[in-house]
Design an enzyme around this catalytic site. Structure first.
Site, PDB file in Angstrom:
ATOM      1  N   ARG A 142       9.330 -23.394  67.103  1.00  0.00           N
ATOM      2  CA  ARG A 142      10.160 -22.129  67.483  1.00  0.00           C
ATOM      3  C   ARG A 142       9.395 -21.344  68.633  1.00  0.00           C
ATOM      4  NH1 ARG A 142      13.392 -24.146  64.622  1.00  0.00           N
ATOM      5  NH2 ARG A 142      14.315 -22.790  62.845  1.00  0.00           N
ATOM      6  N   GLU A 155      16.811 -18.043  72.562  1.00  0.00           N
ATOM      7  CA  GLU A 155      17.520 -18.970  73.117  1.00  0.00           C
ATOM      8  C   GLU A 155      18.947 -18.837  72.536  1.00  0.00           C
ATOM      9  OE1 GLU A 155      15.471 -22.253  70.995  1.00  0.00           O
ATOM     10  OE2 GLU A 155      17.177 -22.370  69.606  1.00  0.00           O
ATOM     11  N   HIS A 182      17.060 -27.387  72.155  1.00  0.00           N
ATOM     12  CA  HIS A 182      16.909 -27.272  70.464  1.00  0.00           C
ATOM     13  C   HIS A 182      17.689 -28.506  69.703  1.00  0.00           C
ATOM     14  CE1 HIS A 182      15.808 -24.400  67.088  1.00  0.00           C
ATOM     15  NE2 HIS A 182      15.715 -25.564  66.667  1.00  0.00           N
TER      16      HIS A 182
END
Ligand code: DGY
Length: 320
Positions: free
Chosen positions: A238, A267, A286
């Site tokens: 993360r 993000e 991601h």
């Protein structure tokens, strides 16, 4: 009557078929990103929600959820997007999807290491933009991965698979976690009690810890200073575990050779602009768990949890 499930994003066909077979599923065929207000509205009359990390269940959102909602069965291993304390207080069951995405995320981590070390972003751009004009012994020289020391912070499921894959590159594995793991899991990996003890041993550092208050900005300027000069950092956990300003400063100064990132603070649209300008970062959007196989497995795991909840049993992956 079948339980009503609000599904917040478009899921793989096989998962949606199972949802439609076993539940009264409210699907999202357009894959729209719901605002908090829309989420609360669409949850009206639902017995459970099957969300992704893209929906934030803050205490405020949880307080506004209709009383009918009994569970949040996440389509994700990470659940930092859910205020689990607030969920518990509201009597909500919260589950996640561990194990099934460890291989895919470890693959992506290896890609980040290789991409950062071998300057994949720069190389790809040169070819695409026709700026590639020559070959010479000094052209696009990167860092060799084979035989280097890899430090892993967070030696859980993903960290352990990364260690396995990295052994294929003859890497020497070092790790830090809350406690030392049994030797059959370590498989020769060297334990360090604190990140401070681990960092000087890392030619490569991979972050695989969960995002909790204790790991917030774990990789900061003081800890980066403990890495060997020229180290490479990768993060597929993360964004919250990294202090962006500190990482960018180290990438600019040459303290770090490169970084490979799949996750970011703020993000997707508001990541630190400094990353976009640096040539020595390999950036992915991601996609750690984004393989066909894994996304189906994640959906089935979330459904296994829902099946247990509606059968009055304890779900396998309860986190609150
Ligand atoms: C996870 O499962 O936590 C991935 O980051 C996708 O949400």
């Amino acid at each position: 009557m079948k339980p009503v499930i609000l599904v917040t994003r478009k899921l793989p066909d096989a998962v949606e078929q199972r949802l439609l077979r076993d539940y009264d599923a409210r699907l999202n065929p357009g894959d729209d990103l719901y605002s908090a207000d829309e989420l609360v509205k669409r949850a009206e009359g639902a017995d459970a929600i099957l969300p992704c990390h893209t929906e934030k269940f803050t205490a405020e959102v949880i307080a506004r959820l209709p009383k009918s909602v009994r569970a949040i069965a996440n389509f994700s291993v990470g659940y930092d997007h859910v205020d689990t304390k607030a969920a518990k207080e509201h009597g909500l069951i919260v589950t996640n999807t561990p194990e099934v995405l460890s291989d895919a995320t470890a693959e992506l981590t290896m890609m980040l290491m290789l991409g950062a070390a071998r300057r994949a972003s720069e190389g790809e751009r040169l070819v695409r933009t026709r700026e590639w004009k020559d070959w010479s012994p000094s052209f696009m020289v990167g860092t060799q991965v084979t035989g280097k020391r890899l430090g892993i912070i967070g030696f859980g499921r993903v960290g352990q698979v990364v260690a396995k894959r990295a052994r294929g590159f003859d890497m020497e594995i070092h790790y830090n976690d809350l406690q030392r793991l049994p030797s059959e899991i370590e498989a020769g990996a060297i334990y360090h009690k604190t990140p401070e003890e681990l960092l000087p041993h890392c030619d490569f550092l991979a972050l695989h810890c969960v995002a909790i208050p204790e790991t917030f900005r774990l990789l900061n300027a003081a800890r980066i200073a403990l890495l060997p000069d020229g180290a490479i950092v990768v993060n597929a956990s993360r964004g919250a575990v990294i202090d962006d300003d500190a990482l960018i400063a180290a990438l600019k100064s040459g303290k770090l050779t490169a970084a490979g990132l799949d996750v970011y603070n703020n993000e997707p649209t508001n990541i630190h602009p400094g990353y976009r300008e640096l040539p020595n970062v390999f950036l992915m959007p991601h996609i750690g768990s984004a393989t066909k196989e894994t996304r189906i497995a994640m959906g089935f795991r979330a459904l296994d949890n829902l099946d247990a909840i509606f059968a009055g049993k304890e779900p396998l992956d309860r986190v609150a």
